[in-house]
Design a protein around this motif. Structure first.
Motif, PDB file in Angstrom:
ATOM      1  N   ILE A 491       0.858  -1.497   0.105  1.00 39.43           N
ATOM      2  CA  ILE A 491      -0.034   0.055  -0.023  1.00 39.43           C
ATOM      3  C   ILE A 491       0.935   1.301   0.158  1.00 39.43           C
ATOM      4  O   ILE A 491       0.567   2.236  -0.935  1.00 39.43           O
ATOM      5  CB  ILE A 491      -0.832   0.047   1.139  1.00 39.43           C
ATOM      6  CG1 ILE A 491      -1.919  -1.246   1.165  1.00 39.43           C
ATOM      7  CG2 ILE A 491      -1.668   1.242   1.544  1.00 39.43           C
ATOM      8  CD1 ILE A 491      -2.858  -1.428   2.298  1.00 39.43           C
ATOM      9  N   VAL A 492       1.998   1.274   0.864  1.00 38.47           N
ATOM     10  CA  VAL A 492       2.849   2.740   0.907  1.00 38.47           C
ATOM     11  C   VAL A 492       3.557   2.714  -0.058  1.00 38.47           C
ATOM     12  O   VAL A 492       4.028   3.806  -0.312  1.00 38.47           O
ATOM     13  CB  VAL A 492       3.260   2.616   2.307  1.00 38.47           C
ATOM     14  CG1 VAL A 492       4.281   3.774   2.623  1.00 38.47           C
ATOM     15  CG2 VAL A 492       2.322   2.565   3.422  1.00 38.47           C
ATOM     16  N   GLY A 493       4.383   1.635  -0.886  1.00 36.78           N
ATOM     17  CA  GLY A 493       5.486   1.621  -1.597  1.00 36.78           C
ATOM     18  C   GLY A 493       5.230   2.537  -2.718  1.00 36.78           C
ATOM     19  O   GLY A 493       5.866   3.413  -2.992  1.00 36.78           O
ATOM     20  N   PRO A 494       4.083   2.481  -3.476  1.00 32.87           N
ATOM     21  CA  PRO A 494       3.811   3.477  -4.470  1.00 32.87           C
ATOM     22  C   PRO A 494       3.822   5.006  -4.273  1.00 32.87           C
ATOM     23  O   PRO A 494       4.293   5.736  -5.267  1.00 32.87           O
ATOM     24  CB  PRO A 494       2.323   2.943  -5.210  1.00 32.87           C
ATOM     25  CG  PRO A 494       2.218   1.760  -4.583  1.00 32.87           C
ATOM     26  CD  PRO A 494       3.005   1.539  -3.449  1.00 32.87           C
ATOM     27  N   PHE A 495       3.346   5.233  -3.121  1.00 30.57           N
ATOM     28  CA  PHE A 495       3.396   6.749  -2.484  1.00 30.57           C
ATOM     29  C   PHE A 495       4.890   7.011  -2.347  1.00 30.57           C
ATOM     30  O   PHE A 495       5.113   8.259  -2.656  1.00 30.57           O
ATOM     31  CB  PHE A 495       2.515   6.862  -1.436  1.00 30.57           C
ATOM     32  CG  PHE A 495       1.000   6.613  -1.730  1.00 30.57           C
ATOM     33  CD1 PHE A 495       0.389   7.594  -2.248  1.00 30.57           C
ATOM     34  CD2 PHE A 495       0.614   5.515  -1.188  1.00 30.57           C
ATOM     35  CE1 PHE A 495      -1.019   7.478  -2.618  1.00 30.57           C
ATOM     36  CE2 PHE A 495      -0.617   5.132  -1.554  1.00 30.57           C
ATOM     37  CZ  PHE A 495      -1.559   6.334  -2.196  1.00 30.57           C
ATOM     38  N   MET A 500       9.592  10.234  -4.119  1.00 28.70           N
ATOM     39  CA  MET A 500      11.008  10.387  -4.525  1.00 28.70           C
ATOM     40  C   MET A 500      11.185  10.763  -6.200  1.00 28.70           C
ATOM     41  O   MET A 500      12.416  11.330  -6.335  1.00 28.70           O
ATOM     42  CB  MET A 500      11.698   9.018  -4.686  1.00 28.70           C
ATOM     43  CG  MET A 500      11.892   8.485  -2.911  1.00 28.70           C
ATOM     44  SD  MET A 500      12.468   6.826  -3.024  1.00 28.70           S
ATOM     45  CE  MET A 500      13.903   6.925  -3.544  1.00 28.70           C
ATOM     46  N   SER A 501      10.360  10.385  -6.837  1.00 32.83           N
ATOM     47  CA  SER A 501      10.361  11.156  -8.079  1.00 32.83           C
ATOM     48  C   SER A 501      10.309  12.554  -8.189  1.00 32.83           C
ATOM     49  O   SER A 501      11.070  13.570  -9.069  1.00 32.83           O
ATOM     50  CB  SER A 501       9.350  10.182  -9.114  1.00 32.83           C
ATOM     51  OG  SER A 501       8.106  10.887  -8.723  1.00 32.83           O
ATOM     52  N   PHE A 502       9.418  13.070  -7.385  1.00 31.77           N
ATOM     53  CA  PHE A 502       9.484  14.623  -7.508  1.00 31.77           C
ATOM     54  C   PHE A 502      10.736  15.311  -6.714  1.00 31.77           C
ATOM     55  O   PHE A 502      11.095  16.311  -7.276  1.00 31.77           O
ATOM     56  CB  PHE A 502       8.285  14.969  -6.447  1.00 31.77           C
ATOM     57  CG  PHE A 502       6.643  14.898  -7.142  1.00 31.77           C
ATOM     58  CD1 PHE A 502       6.464  15.667  -8.382  1.00 31.77           C
ATOM     59  CD2 PHE A 502       6.071  14.025  -6.830  1.00 31.77           C
ATOM     60  CE1 PHE A 502       5.188  15.709  -8.853  1.00 31.77           C
ATOM     61  CE2 PHE A 502       4.662  13.916  -7.418  1.00 31.77           C
ATOM     62  CZ  PHE A 502       4.320  14.729  -8.391  1.00 31.77           C
ATOM     63  N   LEU A 503      11.238  14.634  -6.092  1.00 33.39           N
ATOM     64  CA  LEU A 503      12.493  15.019  -5.530  1.00 33.39           C
ATOM     65  C   LEU A 503      13.788  15.009  -6.356  1.00 33.39           C
ATOM     66  O   LEU A 503      14.842  15.992  -6.492  1.00 33.39           O
ATOM     67  CB  LEU A 503      12.877  14.598  -4.062  1.00 33.39           C
ATOM     68  CG  LEU A 503      11.948  14.707  -3.042  1.00 33.39           C
ATOM     69  CD1 LEU A 503      12.137  13.959  -1.785  1.00 33.39           C
ATOM     70  CD2 LEU A 503      11.809  16.207  -2.474  1.00 33.39           C
ATOM     71  N   LEU A 504      13.812  14.028  -6.994  1.00 32.03           N
ATOM     72  CA  LEU A 504      14.967  13.778  -7.916  1.00 32.03           C
ATOM     73  C   LEU A 504      14.831  14.262  -9.546  1.00 32.03           C
ATOM     74  O   LEU A 504      15.814  14.471 -10.202  1.00 32.03           O
ATOM     75  CB  LEU A 504      15.139  12.272  -7.972  1.00 32.03           C
ATOM     76  CG  LEU A 504      15.377  11.475  -6.832  1.00 32.03           C
ATOM     77  CD1 LEU A 504      15.797   9.936  -6.872  1.00 32.03           C
ATOM     78  CD2 LEU A 504      16.832  12.250  -6.332  1.00 32.03           C
TER      79      LEU A 504
END
Length: 628
Positions: A491-495, A500-504
């Motif tokens: 459940i938490v993994g996709p979020f 991380m994609s927004f930060l990198l």
């Protein structure tokens, strides 16, 4: 006197006239005299098919008759078949109507002769037929015809036929002999007649066998056999004499083989033996010896002895005997009868009460090594079972001796067990109904197969105090924890990945853009250097017309010189010692942000720069190569 003589003569003549003329046909030397004639019809004469026999026409008595049926019936003929071919020279017939009786002959070669009417006479009528195998008379009229007597005269046909050859008697024993020979070569040869010294045919051997075993002979006896060859026409050869003497009786001194696969079953007072007899052809019986004394014999592979003493050892020897009386060395088996201490006829191994001849039921005995291990919530008992044969099961009893009581126990009462807790035939029991801080008395009894219960073995124990953490337990297991963690991770993994994609992403974008900018600068620099070198080369070239090979040679020479010069510069640079410049102190993020902020403020305070005016002179047309 004359009257008396006349009367006497009349009486004698009357008696002679009235007496039957029996035996008037009594001839000797006839081939059919006393023989039984076959009865049949005319059509089956050759096939020797008959419906009966009669000797009424060959008994030399004219009063005895046989009535032939009329033509077309099954009893229209009487006939006789000779064992060998005969030569017929005469016949004699006494019948009701001889002219309606015809003679019929079957020759040895299979041909048939049918004659005309015969003569009815009490004397012989001559005729001539050779090599006759079968002769008969048949009624040709439509009426019955009775025959009183019929006989023929003649002798055995003289036939020159080949005898067997290479006759030999071999493998002669006291009761047997093997006779061998070679068959004649004639195609009509059919079989061999072996005739003993008494004139009786011993046997008939078919063509091609050429061997025969004589059996049932007597030891040390002379035998003579006549061997004749028989042919398809029924004739026999003259024959050959074969003589031999049987051997004396051989004395058998060899004992038979021993018995095998001996098994024994014993009781308190007897034993039964079973075995396999030897395969010797002359085996007769087995003698059984008990401690050296002959007790009996057996032929069927089994023997039972009785009347023995219980718990006693015996030696039995089994010796095989053949038909001559030879006895083998034998094999010996040692047995022991089963013990019976109380003498009740039941072996101790099967007697539930081996010391009681009356077999009165008794307890099964007590358990051994009773061990009691108490815990606050259970008590474990273990023991060893009694070794008696009449043991059935174990019963566990429990009594509460003392128990710590509280307010709740006073209200509800305590547990008390007066009856049996458990029954088992095992060696352990766990009591899960105990209370902490309680003293118990356990009694373990045994019950026999007859239902008798023992006094029992008693043990006293006390359960300890209940531990403080005894009832605490996790609401979940390790497996439940792992399964819950895996579910939460899905459940938490996709979020997490999305954050991380927004930060990198900005940093990745900046890296890609700088890479493209640096690539453009390097390309521009390389282009500028190339143009500069090209222009310098063009300036050094003499302003003269050059064409073809000379121009190319000059350009190659200049390029070589330039390459050598660059190579020397690189070597010099590589030979110089490298001096590591001091590393500038790393600027912190705060200082870097402050400098960027001051730079933005200064840039905003400056006056805007006027746009630069760019003018581009007109480009002269490019001269063609080689123009002056």
């Amino acid at each position: 006197m004359r009257k008396k003589i006349s009367v006497l003569m009349i009486v004698v003549m009357t008696i002679v006239t009235l007496l039957p003329l029996g035996s008037a046909f009594a001839y000797t030397g006839g081939l059919l005299n006393g023989k039984s004639l076959n009865i049949g019809d005319n059509n089956n004469f050759k096939n020797n098919t008959n419906i009966g026999v009669t000797n009424s026409v060959t008994d030399n008595d004219e009063l005895s008759k046989y009535v032939l049926g009329n033509a077309g019936t099954t009893n229209v003929m009487v006939y006789y078949e000779f064992p060998v071919a005969m030569d017929i020279t005469a016949y004699q017939l006494k019948a009701e109507s001889a002219t309606n009786l015809y003679l019929k002959i079957l020759y040895a070669d299979g041909t048939i002769f049918e004659g005309t009417g015969l003569n009815n006479s009490s004397v012989r009528t001559n005729l001539s037929f050779s090599n006759v195998k079968k002769i008969g008379i048949w009624n040709v009229s439509g009426y019955t015809n009775s025959i009183s007597e019929f006989d023929v005269f003649g002798s055995e046909s003289i036939v020159t036929k080949s005898d067997v050859t290479n006759e030999l008697v071999s493998n002669i024993t006291d009761t047997t002999a093997v006779f061998t020979w070679t068959d004649p070569v004639e195609t009509d040869f059919s079989s061999v007649y072996l005739i003993d010294s008494l004139g009786a045919t011993q046997d008939i051997i078919t063509k091609g066998v050429q061997s025969y075993t004589l059996t049932g002979l007597s030891p040390e006896t002379n035998y003579t056999y006549i061997v004749k060859a028989k042919y398809s026409d029924g004739s026999l050869s003259n024959g050959k004499n074969v003589s031999f003497t049987t051997a004396p009786i051989l004395i058998d001194k060899t004992s038979p083989g021993e018995i095998t696969n001996v098994t024994t079953t014993t009781t308190t007072t007897g034993a039964t033996f079973n075995w396999s007899n030897p395969a010797d052809s002359d085996f007769s019986k087995v003698n059984i010896y008990q401690n050296g004394t002959l007790k009996g014999s057996s032929t069927n592979g089994t023997y039972t002895v009785s009347g023995l003493t219980q718990g006693t050892e015996y030696n039995y020897t089994f010796k095989t005997v053949d038909s001559t009386g030879n006895e083998s060395e034998g094999i010996t088996k040692t047995i022991s009868t089963l013990p019976d201490r109380d003498g009740d006829g039941i072996p101790d191994s099967e007697d539930i009460y081996p010391d009681d001849p009356e077999n009165i039921p008794k307890p099964a005995g007590e358990v051994q090594n009773l061990v009691i291990k108490p815990e606050y919530d259970k008590v474990t008992l273990s023991w060893m079972l009694p070794g008696t044969a009449n043991f059935k099961n174990v019963t566990i009893y429990r009594d509460v001796i003392s128990q710590k009581t509280g307010l709740l126990d006073n209200l509800l009462g305590t547990k008390v067990y007066a009856a049996a807790l458990f029954e088992t035939n095992g060696t352990s029991f766990t009591d899960l109904t105990v209370e902490p801080e309680t003293e118990y008395k356990y009694t373990v009894t045994t019950t026999s197969l007859d239902g008798i219960e023992s006094t029992g073995v008693t043990g006293i124990t006390a359960t300890p105090k209940k531990p403080l953490m005894a009832d605490m337990s996790l609401p979940f297991s390790v497996k439940d924890l792992v399964e819950a963690g895996n579910g939460l991770l899905w459940i938490v993994g996709p979020f997490v990945l999305l954050g991380m994609s927004f930060l990198l992403f900005p940093k990745l974008r900046k890296l890609i853009v700088n890479s493209f900018r640096n690539n453009r600068k390097e390309v521009a620099k390389d282009t500028k250097d190339t143009s500069f070198r090209r222009f310098r080369t063009d300036e050094k070239e003499p302003k003269e017309k050059h064409e073809g090979k000379e121009h190319i040679e000059k350009v190659d020479k200049l390029q070589k010189e330039r390459q050598e010069r660059e190579k020397r510069e690189r070597e010099i640079k590589a030979a110089e010692p490298k001096i590591k410049e001091p590393r500038a102190p790393k600027e912190s993020k705060r200082e870097r942000r402050r400098a960027e902020k001051q730079m933005r403020i200064g840039r905003a305070a400056r006056a805007p720069r006027a746009p630069r005016e760019r003018t581009r002179a007109a480009r002269e047309p490019r001269r063609k190569r080689g123009a002056s």
